[in-house]
Design a protein around this motif. Structure first.
Motif, PDB file in Angstrom:
ATOM      1  N   MET A 255       0.823  -1.198   0.000  1.00 25.69           N
ATOM      2  CA  MET A 255       0.000   0.000   0.000  1.00 25.69           C
ATOM      3  C   MET A 255       0.863   1.257   0.000  1.00 25.69           C
ATOM      4  SD  MET A 255      -3.075  -1.018  -0.167  1.00 25.69           S
ATOM      5  CE  MET A 255      -4.304  -2.247   0.313  1.00 25.69           C
ATOM      6  N   PRO A 256       0.357   2.363  -0.537  1.00 25.55           N
ATOM      7  CA  PRO A 256       1.090   3.628  -0.463  1.00 25.55           C
ATOM      8  C   PRO A 256       0.995   4.237   0.925  1.00 25.55           C
ATOM      9  CG  PRO A 256      -1.036   3.973  -1.501  1.00 25.55           C
ATOM     10  CD  PRO A 256      -0.908   2.496  -1.282  1.00 25.55           C
ATOM     11  N   ALA A 257       1.924   5.130   1.220  1.00 22.75           N
ATOM     12  CA  ALA A 257       1.909   5.862   2.482  1.00 22.75           C
ATOM     13  C   ALA A 257       1.480   7.301   2.210  1.00 22.75           C
ATOM     14  CB  ALA A 257       3.287   5.844   3.132  1.00 22.75           C
ATOM     15  N   GLY A 258       0.788   7.893   3.160  1.00 25.61           N
ATOM     16  CA  GLY A 258       0.390   9.289   3.030  1.00 25.61           C
ATOM     17  C   GLY A 258      -1.067   9.491   3.360  1.00 25.61           C
ATOM     18  N   ARG A 259      -1.345  10.396   4.273  1.00 21.82           N
ATOM     19  CA  ARG A 259      -2.707  10.687   4.697  1.00 21.82           C
ATOM     20  C   ARG A 259      -3.534  11.192   3.507  1.00 21.82           C
ATOM     21  NH1 ARG A 259      -4.841  11.483   9.746  1.00 21.82           N
ATOM     22  NH2 ARG A 259      -6.787  12.665   9.839  1.00 21.82           N
ATOM     23  N   GLY A 260      -4.700  10.625   3.346  1.00 22.29           N
ATOM     24  CA  GLY A 260      -5.573  10.986   2.230  1.00 22.29           C
ATOM     25  C   GLY A 260      -5.499  10.030   1.057  1.00 22.29           C
ATOM     26  N   SER A 261      -4.480   9.148   1.030  1.00 24.14           N
ATOM     27  CA  SER A 261      -4.427   8.145  -0.040  1.00 24.14           C
ATOM     28  C   SER A 261      -5.449   7.054   0.256  1.00 24.14           C
ATOM     29  CB  SER A 261      -3.021   7.549  -0.154  1.00 24.14           C
ATOM     30  OG  SER A 261      -2.623   6.914   1.045  1.00 24.14           O
TER      31      SER A 261
ATOM     32  N   GLY B 187      -7.304   0.413   1.615  1.00 24.01           N
ATOM     33  CA  GLY B 187      -6.426   1.001   2.611  1.00 24.01           C
ATOM     34  C   GLY B 187      -6.688   2.479   2.712  1.00 24.01           C
ATOM     35  N   LEU B 188      -6.386   3.054   3.852  1.00 21.66           N
ATOM     36  CA  LEU B 188      -6.505   4.495   4.053  1.00 21.66           C
ATOM     37  C   LEU B 188      -5.205   5.008   4.652  1.00 21.66           C
ATOM     38  CD1 LEU B 188     -10.078   4.887   5.617  1.00 21.66           C
ATOM     39  CD2 LEU B 188      -9.391   5.370   3.252  1.00 21.66           C
ATOM     40  N   GLY B 189      -4.655   6.044   4.054  1.00 23.72           N
ATOM     41  CA  GLY B 189      -3.435   6.606   4.586  1.00 23.72           C
ATOM     42  C   GLY B 189      -3.594   7.135   5.998  1.00 23.72           C
ATOM     43  N   ARG B 190      -4.831   7.519   6.350  1.00 28.48           N
ATOM     44  CA  ARG B 190      -5.049   8.068   7.694  1.00 28.48           C
ATOM     45  C   ARG B 190      -5.179   6.965   8.749  1.00 28.48           C
ATOM     46  NH1 ARG B 190     -10.742   7.887   8.577  1.00 28.48           N
ATOM     47  NH2 ARG B 190     -11.945   7.640   6.646  1.00 28.48           N
ATOM     48  N   THR B 191      -5.360   5.718   8.335  1.00 23.50           N
ATOM     49  CA  THR B 191      -5.379   4.578   9.269  1.00 23.50           C
ATOM     50  C   THR B 191      -4.416   3.525   8.717  1.00 23.50           C
ATOM     51  OG1 THR B 191      -7.296   3.617   8.125  1.00 23.50           O
ATOM     52  CG2 THR B 191      -7.739   5.001  10.060  1.00 23.50           C
ATOM     53  N   PRO B 192      -3.120   3.765   8.790  1.00 22.37           N
ATOM     54  CA  PRO B 192      -2.135   2.975   8.034  1.00 22.37           C
ATOM     55  C   PRO B 192      -1.969   1.538   8.491  1.00 22.37           C
ATOM     56  CG  PRO B 192      -1.026   4.501   9.509  1.00 22.37           C
ATOM     57  CD  PRO B 192      -2.491   4.864   9.545  1.00 22.37           C
ATOM     58  N   TYR B 193      -2.533   1.161   9.643  1.00 19.75           N
ATOM     59  CA  TYR B 193      -2.417  -0.205  10.135  1.00 19.75           C
ATOM     60  C   TYR B 193      -3.650  -1.056   9.809  1.00 19.75           C
ATOM     61  CZ  TYR B 193       1.396   1.736  12.976  1.00 19.75           C
ATOM     62  OH  TYR B 193       2.550   2.362  13.406  1.00 19.75           O
ATOM     63  N   LEU B 194      -4.668  -0.462   9.197  1.00 16.75           N
ATOM     64  CA  LEU B 194      -5.942  -1.144   9.008  1.00 16.75           C
ATOM     65  C   LEU B 194      -6.184  -1.491   7.546  1.00 16.75           C
ATOM     66  CD1 LEU B 194      -8.329   0.952  11.306  1.00 16.75           C
ATOM     67  CD2 LEU B 194      -7.327  -1.291  11.797  1.00 16.75           C
ATOM     68  N   ALA B 195      -6.618  -2.743   7.306  1.00 14.91           N
ATOM     69  CA  ALA B 195      -7.106  -3.179   6.003  1.00 14.91           C
ATOM     70  C   ALA B 195      -8.614  -3.370   6.108  1.00 14.91           C
ATOM     71  CB  ALA B 195      -6.433  -4.478   5.580  1.00 14.91           C
ATOM     72  N   TYR B 196      -9.354  -2.839   5.145  1.00 18.14           N
ATOM     73  CA  TYR B 196     -10.809  -2.866   5.169  1.00 18.14           C
ATOM     74  C   TYR B 196     -11.327  -3.923   4.193  1.00 18.14           C
ATOM     75  CZ  TYR B 196     -10.386   1.637   7.561  1.00 18.14           C
ATOM     76  OH  TYR B 196     -10.066   2.638   8.457  1.00 18.14           O
ATOM     77  N   ALA B 197     -12.319  -4.701   4.623  1.00 12.66           N
ATOM     78  CA  ALA B 197     -12.954  -5.733   3.793  1.00 12.66           C
ATOM     79  C   ALA B 197     -14.459  -5.511   3.852  1.00 12.66           C
ATOM     80  CB  ALA B 197     -12.603  -7.117   4.316  1.00 12.66           C
TER      81      ALA B 197
ATOM     82  N   GLU C  36     -14.719  11.516   0.572  1.00  3.90           N
ATOM     83  CA  GLU C  36     -15.469  11.345   1.811  1.00  3.90           C
ATOM     84  C   GLU C  36     -14.922  10.213   2.675  1.00  3.90           C
ATOM     85  OE1 GLU C  36     -19.408  10.914   0.339  1.00  3.90           O
ATOM     86  OE2 GLU C  36     -19.594  13.016  -0.231  1.00  3.90           O
ATOM     87  N   PHE C  37     -14.329   9.195   2.063  1.00  2.00           N
ATOM     88  CA  PHE C  37     -13.743   8.094   2.820  1.00  2.00           C
ATOM     89  C   PHE C  37     -12.236   8.265   2.980  1.00  2.00           C
ATOM     90  CE2 PHE C  37     -12.724   3.370   3.232  1.00  2.00           C
ATOM     91  CZ  PHE C  37     -13.210   3.279   4.525  1.00  2.00           C
ATOM     92  N   GLY C  38     -11.598   8.759   1.936  1.00  2.00           N
ATOM     93  CA  GLY C  38     -10.153   8.951   1.996  1.00  2.00           C
ATOM     94  C   GLY C  38      -9.740  10.022   2.981  1.00  2.00           C
ATOM     95  N   GLY C  39     -10.585  11.042   3.162  1.00  2.00           N
ATOM     96  CA  GLY C  39     -10.297  12.100   4.112  1.00  2.00           C
ATOM     97  C   GLY C  39      -9.344  13.156   3.571  1.00  2.00           C
ATOM     98  N   GLU C  40      -9.025  14.093   4.417  1.00  2.00           N
ATOM     99  CA  GLU C  40      -8.161  15.205   4.024  1.00  2.00           C
ATOM    100  C   GLU C  40      -6.768  14.701   3.663  1.00  2.00           C
ATOM    101  OE1 GLU C  40      -6.459  19.440   5.883  1.00  2.00           O
ATOM    102  OE2 GLU C  40      -7.825  18.151   7.032  1.00  2.00           O
ATOM    103  N   VAL C  41      -6.236  15.241   2.587  1.00  2.00           N
ATOM    104  CA  VAL C  41      -4.887  14.864   2.170  1.00  2.00           C
ATOM    105  C   VAL C  41      -3.874  15.608   3.036  1.00  2.00           C
ATOM    106  CG1 VAL C  41      -3.225  14.868   0.274  1.00  2.00           C
ATOM    107  CG2 VAL C  41      -5.640  14.405  -0.182  1.00  2.00           C
TER     108      VAL C  41
END
Length: 290
Positions: free
Chosen positions: A134-140, A167-177, A255-260
């Motif tokens: 996964m990429p790193a960076g808030r908002g990805s 994946g969400l850059g703002r929650t970098p440890y979580l994988a969503y299913a 709306e899900f990715g959040g602020e970059v």
């Protein structure tokens, strides 16, 4: 997650791939596992800078009216290329202020890519896995997911969506299913979050589903992390006993990715080592259009 699904209706004849046939990309040929033969794979072994094999992949292009989520990227046909190291990279690039493009929700601030097998490869049941960093960076907001074959006729979410992983850059440890369908989509979708002990961007992980008639289970590095079935979601309608297409993309913001965040640097990448589809408990079919 909710996405804008503007699609044209096309009637196409599908040619089934026989269960003993192995479809591979590149030079690697994979052996058949006893009871669970490989049906189709993408190994991304082409030379550096190659686009995904056009025999199997299409591009979704443009701003997609925010793609249903007020996303900040515009999708192109140049942001997904092989690395020359046996992987595909979907790269999100900041758009220079001097080259701003007006999009549905203002200015598109990023370019990225969204590739799909729609109208080229259809999958029904089986084990579907991809090895991804996964990429790193808030908002990805990277994703490996699927849409139902009847989306042009039924529209989203009635046609169904299977998010193998997000994946969400703002929650970098979580994988969503997650799954989405009629009456269970967007904020009412059915899913889980899997917590990893390291950031998903630190290493490659194998994200997958074991999909059979009336049942789907999600896996992370081979471990089952979530399961849903026709019975478990009742009385809601199960819409996952049909063929689906695959999608890979990196969205930014929304709306899900959040602020970059400032840590989202231009050139962030979702790397895909391979995708493989095998039979699961005797079930699995891949159809490739000629």
């Amino acid at each position: 997650m909710s996405r804008n699904k503007l699609r044209r209706s096309i009637s196409l004849a599908l040619l089934p791939v026989t269960l003993c046939t192995l479809l591979t990309s590149g030079t690697t040929a994979w052996s058949v596992e006893e009871g669970n033969p490989l049906l189709w794979s993408q190994e991304f072994n082409e030379k550096s800078g190659s686009k995904p094999d056009p025999k199997y992949w299409n591009y979704d292009l443009g701003d997609g009216r925010g793609w249903g989520n007020r996303e900040l990227q515009i999708y192109t046909d140049i942001n997904a290329k092989t690395t020359g190291r046996g992987s595909l990279a979907i790269t999100a690039l900041k758009i220079s202020p001097k080259k701003k493009q007006i999009c549905y929700y203002g200015y598109c601030e990023w370019s990225s890519a969204r590739i799909t097998t729609k109208e080229k490869v259809w999958i029904k049941y089986g084990t579907i896995e991809a090895r991804i960093q996964m990429p790193a960076g808030r908002g990805s907001w990277p994703a490996f997911w699927m849409l139902g074959q009847n989306i042009d006729e039924m529209s989203w979410p009635n046609s169904g969506e299977i998010d193998i992983t997000e994946g969400l850059g703002r929650t970098p440890y979580l994988a969503y299913a997650t799954i989405h369908g009629p009456g269970y989509f967007a904020g009412s979708s059915i899913g889980t979050r899997h917590l990893n002990n390291k950031k998903l961007s630190d290493n490659f992980h194998i994200y997958g589903i074991n999909w059979s008639e009336d049942s789907i289970e999600w896996t992370f590095d081979g471990e089952v992390i979530f399961k849903q079935s026709k019975d478990s979601i009742a009385p809601r309608t199960w819409v996952f006993n049909q063929h689906f297409s695959l999608i890979l993309n990196v969205a930014m913001g929304g709306e899900f990715g959040g602020e970059v965040g400032k840590d989202s640097k231009s050139g962030l990448k979702m790397k895909v080592d391979w995708i493989r589809v095998k039979q699961f408990n005797g079930q699995g079919e891949v159809q490739v259009l000629p």
